[in-house]
Design an enzyme around this catalytic site. Sequence first.
Site, PDB file in Angstrom:
ATOM      1  N   CYS A  28       9.816  36.101 -31.878  1.00 33.52           N
ATOM      2  CA  CYS A  28       8.530  35.518 -32.233  1.00 33.52           C
ATOM      3  C   CYS A  28       7.417  36.562 -32.212  1.00 33.52           C
ATOM      4  CB  CYS A  28       8.190  34.381 -31.273  1.00 33.52           C
ATOM      5  SG  CYS A  28       6.878  33.289 -31.867  1.00 33.52           S
ATOM      6  N   ASP A 158       9.256  26.941 -21.973  1.00 31.94           N
ATOM      7  CA  ASP A 158       8.516  28.161 -21.679  1.00 31.94           C
ATOM      8  C   ASP A 158       7.910  28.028 -20.287  1.00 31.94           C
ATOM      9  OD1 ASP A 158       7.396  30.649 -22.009  1.00 31.94           O
ATOM     10  OD2 ASP A 158       6.095  30.098 -23.673  1.00 31.94           O
TER      11      ASP A 158
END
Length: 249
Positions: A28, A158
């Site tokens: 990412c 996360d």
Amino acid sequence: MPVLNPGSNTTPNHPARARMHRTRIKICGLTRPEDVAAAVAAGADALGFVFYPPSPRHVEPSRAGALMAALPPFVGTVGLFVNAGVDEVCAAVRQAPVALLQFHGDETARLCAETARAANRPFMRVFRVRPDTRARELLEYEHQYRAASPLFSGLLLDTYVDAYGGAGKVFDWSLIPKELAPRVVLSGGLSVQNATEAVVLVRPYAVDISSGVELAKGIKDAQRMTAFVGAVRLADATPEKEHTHERRT
């Protein structure tokens, strides 16, 4: 988007065999064409583009569209949004036709469903794990979003920090219930050094990394990306029976 849709992780007729699941890898925060090319060459299954202006990895949709145009077939693309409106997401997707939306803010299940329907894209929802998170919360959260929309693809786990987006910090992987692990995307503080351990212990469907393969924010390191992919593949080749990890239920 096949790369981030959960699949079977078991080999029931051969319990002693190394597990056959190939952990998917998303890199990412891409901002440069040379980093996109290096990520593809390293073996990334999906690339993430950040459409959140305060982020140091932010990229304009027009720029992301240009970066995506150079991708070969079968490399997935993900657009990361934080508390964006429906119109904003749809406008971004018109310029950068990502295959999957990733909602990383305080979006409700209803808003995620509405936005995904308007953009005609499946979506992934981020759950920011706190030290006091319980396994039951994760299962209930997944159920809530799955019930809200047929376009829900899965959860990305996360680490909770005050700001939106990752901070390169690891959360307690034992918080992930074993029945949920094969369906999640694991993120939060992953690196070349801990990727093998993380995948062996959690056995997630996919992993997501950003800062762990960077020279600076938004600037990727080709060698680290290659090493990270290698560390994940090493975990994939490790037989289940060689490791045990107690997780909460």
